[in-house]
Design a protein around this motif. Structure first.
Motif, PDB file in Angstrom:
ATOM      1  N   PRO A 180       0.838  -1.119  -0.130  1.00  9.53           N
ATOM      2  CA  PRO A 180       0.009   0.176   0.029  1.00  9.53           C
ATOM      3  C   PRO A 180       0.896   1.426   0.054  1.00  9.53           C
ATOM      4  O   PRO A 180       1.851   1.463   0.601  1.00  9.53           O
TER       5      PRO A 180
ATOM      6  N   LEU B 295       2.799   2.421  -2.042  1.00  6.27           N
ATOM      7  CA  LEU B 295       3.942   2.732  -2.786  1.00  6.27           C
ATOM      8  C   LEU B 295       3.794   3.255  -4.231  1.00  6.27           C
ATOM      9  O   LEU B 295       4.665   3.537  -4.975  1.00  6.27           O
TER      10      LEU B 295
ATOM     11  N   ARG C 204       5.080  10.814  -2.754  1.00  7.25           N
ATOM     12  CA  ARG C 204       4.941  10.687  -1.323  1.00  7.25           C
ATOM     13  C   ARG C 204       6.013  11.021  -0.551  1.00  7.25           C
ATOM     14  O   ARG C 204       6.920  10.369  -0.681  1.00  7.25           O
TER      15      ARG C 204
ATOM     16  N   TYR D 180      11.025   9.258   1.071  1.00  7.61           N
ATOM     17  CA  TYR D 180      11.169   7.983   0.379  1.00  7.61           C
ATOM     18  C   TYR D 180      11.662   8.264  -1.149  1.00  7.61           C
ATOM     19  O   TYR D 180      11.803   7.393  -2.216  1.00  7.61           O
TER      20      TYR D 180
ATOM     21  N   ASN E  98       8.144  -5.178  -0.958  1.00  8.78           N
ATOM     22  CA  ASN E  98       8.169  -4.179  -0.042  1.00  8.78           C
ATOM     23  C   ASN E  98       6.762  -4.249   0.450  1.00  8.78           C
ATOM     24  O   ASN E  98       5.926  -3.403  -0.091  1.00  8.78           O
TER      25      ASN E  98
ATOM     26  N   GLY F 188       5.366  -2.499   2.633  1.00  7.34           N
ATOM     27  CA  GLY F 188       4.659  -1.313   2.969  1.00  7.34           C
ATOM     28  C   GLY F 188       4.206  -1.276   4.731  1.00  7.34           C
ATOM     29  O   GLY F 188       4.936  -2.109   5.237  1.00  7.34           O
ATOM     30  N   ALA F 189       3.095  -0.689   4.705  1.00  5.29           N
ATOM     31  CA  ALA F 189       2.747  -0.815   6.142  1.00  5.29           C
ATOM     32  C   ALA F 189       2.194  -2.038   6.670  1.00  5.29           C
ATOM     33  O   ALA F 189       2.389  -2.636   7.748  1.00  5.29           O
TER      34      ALA F 189
ATOM     35  N   HIS G 293       4.538  -4.365   8.984  1.00  3.75           N
ATOM     36  CA  HIS G 293       4.263  -4.405  10.454  1.00  3.75           C
ATOM     37  C   HIS G 293       2.957  -4.913  11.349  1.00  3.75           C
ATOM     38  O   HIS G 293       2.766  -4.837  12.493  1.00  3.75           O
TER      39      HIS G 293
ATOM     40  N   HIS H 143      12.818  -2.071   2.058  1.00  2.00           N
ATOM     41  CA  HIS H 143      12.203  -0.807   2.316  1.00  2.00           C
ATOM     42  C   HIS H 143      13.052   0.241   1.914  1.00  2.00           C
ATOM     43  O   HIS H 143      14.225   0.311   2.014  1.00  2.00           O
ATOM     44  N   LEU H 144      12.386   1.335   1.429  1.00  2.00           N
ATOM     45  CA  LEU H 144      13.165   2.489   1.214  1.00  2.00           C
ATOM     46  C   LEU H 144      13.785   3.101   2.377  1.00  2.00           C
ATOM     47  O   LEU H 144      15.028   3.624   2.311  1.00  2.00           O
ATOM     48  N   SER H 145      13.006   3.198   3.320  1.00  2.00           N
ATOM     49  CA  SER H 145      13.447   4.036   4.544  1.00  2.00           C
ATOM     50  C   SER H 145      13.976   2.770   5.330  1.00  2.00           C
ATOM     51  O   SER H 145      13.898   1.649   5.221  1.00  2.00           O
TER      52      SER H 145
ATOM     53  N   ILE I 156      13.641   1.321   8.521  1.00  2.00           N
ATOM     54  CA  ILE I 156      12.544   1.023   9.208  1.00  2.00           C
ATOM     55  C   ILE I 156      13.081   0.874  10.832  1.00  2.00           C
ATOM     56  O   ILE I 156      12.236   1.131  11.604  1.00  2.00           O
TER      57      ILE I 156
ATOM     58  N   ARG J  23      13.293   4.359  12.649  1.00  2.00           N
ATOM     59  CA  ARG J  23      12.097   5.378  12.559  1.00  2.00           C
ATOM     60  C   ARG J  23      11.144   4.906  14.038  1.00  2.00           C
ATOM     61  O   ARG J  23      11.795   4.192  14.872  1.00  2.00           O
TER      62      ARG J  23
ATOM     63  N   ARG K   8       7.384   0.543  13.740  1.00  2.00           N
ATOM     64  CA  ARG K   8       7.923   0.091  12.351  1.00  2.00           C
ATOM     65  C   ARG K   8       9.409  -0.522  12.538  1.00  2.00           C
ATOM     66  O   ARG K   8       9.572  -1.256  11.504  1.00  2.00           O
TER      67      ARG K   8
HETATM   68  O1  LIG Z   1       4.863   2.319   3.360  1.00  2.00           O
HETATM   69  C1  LIG Z   1       5.755   2.143   3.942  1.00  2.00           C
HETATM   70  C2  LIG Z   1       7.126   2.227   3.139  1.00  2.00           C
HETATM   71  C3  LIG Z   1       8.438   1.176   3.830  1.00  2.00           C
HETATM   72  O2  LIG Z   1       8.045  -0.030   3.477  1.00  2.00           O
HETATM   73  C4  LIG Z   1       9.486   1.547   3.260  1.00  2.00           C
HETATM   74  O3  LIG Z   1       9.731   1.245   1.830  1.00  2.00           O
HETATM   75  O4  LIG Z   1      10.312   2.294   3.767  1.00  2.00           O
HETATM   76  C5  LIG Z   1       8.327   1.374   5.232  1.00  2.00           C
HETATM   77  C6  LIG Z   1       6.899   1.246   5.954  1.00  2.00           C
HETATM   78  O5  LIG Z   1       7.094   1.303   7.386  1.00  2.00           O
HETATM   79  C7  LIG Z   1       5.638   2.153   5.567  1.00  2.00           C
HETATM   80  O6  LIG Z   1       4.744   2.027   6.002  1.00  2.00           O
END
Ligand SMILES: O=C1C[C@@](O)(C(=O)O)C[C@@H](O)[C@@H]1O
Length: 515
Positions: free
Chosen positions: A6, A8, A14, A19, A70, A72-73, A76, A96-98, A100, A103, A107
């Motif tokens: 979700p 992405l 975004r 990101y 990836n 996304g949320a 977690h 994951h781009l970030s 996690i 953060r 996460r």
């Molecule tokens: O949607 C995302 C993006 C993410 O997966 C990332 O790619 O860093 C990290 C997740 O915590 C977040 O909910």
């Protein structure tokens, strides 16, 4: 397959500070092109809906070699996504781009990570390229074969490896020996690279001879170019007599655990002046430590067996006979390039799962029955061996307890494997777990055995073993509990002993799979 969860689809716009500005379309294009340059087909899919992602994962079963995701949320929160990935047993790399872990607390936990090959986080869009590199490494080195392609049939560099093996044999055969006669087919292959079914080797301090009959003369020249070929035209002892004739050898070592009484008599008759010196396990002790080429062949054979397991999970249904399952599994492995199977497959269901070696029978597999599948295949002459126990329908408390005990025993033994540890000590670790759970009398075999050109070879992990583990040893770790009239569980992986532990060649899931 590249899956994105979700939000992405919003990449590029975004939270760009977090990101980046690369869009999902750009990421998918780059990943697909990189894959194409390696001869891969990459399928991309993004959805904001958990169920759609799960459906996509289910559809990948049997079609996809690896999933980069990836989530996304959902990372977690989604047990369902994790279960889908575990259910199809396709290797997963999480991206994951970030970062996690740097953060918010919520996460830090990923439901996917424990079942993933690995996780890449914090490198922005570049993380997808890194995941592709990881996938390539995993599929070629760890799993032993790129994609759905047949396992590469490139030969283990035997001729080259074989020469150093002969040198080590000369160092090890002991004093007072003029030459060594090799009759064992596996030892013959190991030392010379020659894979024919008939022939013998003779090795002295300087020379090396390979005798074989008309059927294999061409093959022998190709496979064993460094060996002097003896063209055997009549009885093998005649070729031996001619080879030995004027060399003045008095003491020739023979493999005393291989030579039959009949062969012994023939040797005495053909060469009455030679003293045949019994030597046991000399080449076998060299064979225990696998070189790089052998390790590669073994990891490929194990990877193919893993794929066989994945295939058979999708095929098995209650009401099929054990034989149906074994045949399909064998057919799959042969079609995918196996030269043969390591042994007659064990498919033992219900009460029959209490038979440690319950070769597949005509018994129909029923719901609620534990099913033990023990199988392996041969690639480049090297065997694999793995076991999983699965069940149709929910397990009873007792079935669960037995399964968890065996799994715990196996994991502890795997954790303990390291150079310098004795086969006996590792066996003890698993046995202690099973005894403590009250099932000691139901674990009546050794914990594991070496695997190579033969599916059962040294070193052994057992109460009787004198072996001490060394890097390069390849062993099974296979505790089991077998309760007559009730059933049984065995879980078996194939591992290579490394400098500081072991590398597991068997990557199929180990939690109890409820089919
Ligand atoms: O949607 C995302 C993006 C993410 O997966 C990332 O790619 O860093 C990290 C997740 O915590 C977040 O909910």
């Amino acid at each position: 397959m590249l899956l994105n969860g979700p939000n992405l689809n919003l990449l590029g716009r975004r939270e760009p500070a977090r990101y980046g500005t690369t869009t999902l379309a750009e990421i998918e294009k780059a990943v697909s092109e990189l894959g194409r340059s390696w001869g891969w087909e990459v399928v991309c899919f993004q959805s904001n809906h958990e169920g759609a992602l799960i459906d996509c994962i289910h559809n990948a079963f049997g079609r996809v070699d690896l999933i980069i995701i990836n989530p996304g949320a959902y990372t977690h929160t989604s047990v369902a996504l994790r279960d889908a990935l575990a259910g199809v047993a396709i290797p997963v790399i999480e991206v994951h781009l970030s970062n996690i872990h740097a953060r918010e607390e919520f996460r830090h936990h990923s439901f996917i990570a424990p079942i993933a090959v690995g996780q890449i986080a914090g490198f922005g869009a570049d993380g997808y390229r890194l995941a592709m590199e990881g996938a390539r490494h995993y599929l070629t080195v760890r799993k032993g074969g790129e994609g759905q392609h047949r396992p590469e049939q490139s030969p283990v560099p035997l001729a080259q490896a074989a020469q150093s093996r002969v040198a080590r044999l000369r160092q090890r055969w002991g004093d007072g020996i003029d030459a060594f006669l090799i009759l064992s087919p596996e030892n013959r292959r190991y030392l010379s690279g020659f894979t024919g079914s008939a022939g013998f080797l003779l090795v002295d301090r300087e020379g090396q001879w390979l005798a074989t009959d008309f059927r294999y003369w061409e093959q022998a020249r190709e496979q064993a170019p460094d060996w002097t070929l003896l063209r055997q035209k009549g009885a093998w002892t005649e070729a031996l007599r001619e080879a030995v004739a004027d060399r003045g050898w008095r003491n020739i070592a023979v493999e005393s655990d291989v030579v039959t009484l009949e062969q012994q008599q023939k040797l005495r008759t053909a060469l009455p002046d030679v003293h045949w010196v019994p030597r046991q396990g000399v080449v076998e002790s060299l064979r225990m430590v696998k070189d790089e080429g052998e390790q590669l062949a073994l990891s490929r054979a194990a990877a193919l067996a893993d794929r066989g397991f994945q295939h058979i999970l999708g095929y098995m249904r209650p009401g099929m006979t054990e034989r149906d399952v074994a045949l399909e599994l064998e057919f799959f492995l042969r079609r995918e390039g196996a030269q043969g199977v390591s042994f007659a497959f064990i498919v033992a269901s219900g009460e029959r799962s209490a038979l440690p070696h319950g070769v597949a029978s005509d018994k129909k597999i029923g719901t609620g029955e534990l099913i033990t599948l023990d199988f392996g295949c041969i690639l480049e002459g090297y065997c694999s061996d793995m076991t999983r126990t699965v069940i149709f329908g929910p397990p009873t408390a007792e079935q669960r307890k037995v399964y968890d005990t065996v799994l715990d025993a196996q994991k502890r033994a795997l954790d303990a494997i390291a150079p310098g540890k004795s086969g006996r000590a590792i066996d003890r670790i698993a046995r202690d777990v099973i005894e403590a759970a009250g099932y000691g009398e139901h674990f009546g075999h050794g914990l594991g055995h070496g695997v190579g050109l033969l599916v059962h070879e040294n070193p052994r992990l057992s109460a009787l073993s004198e072996d001490v583990l060394e890097p390069g040893h390849v062993v099974t770790v296979e505790p089991g509990i077998y309760i007559p009239g009730w059933g049984g569980v065995r879980i078996e992986d194939l591992v290579i002993v490394t400098a500081d532990g072991c590398r597991n060649l068997t990557t199929s899931p180990k939690e109890l799979l409820v089919l």
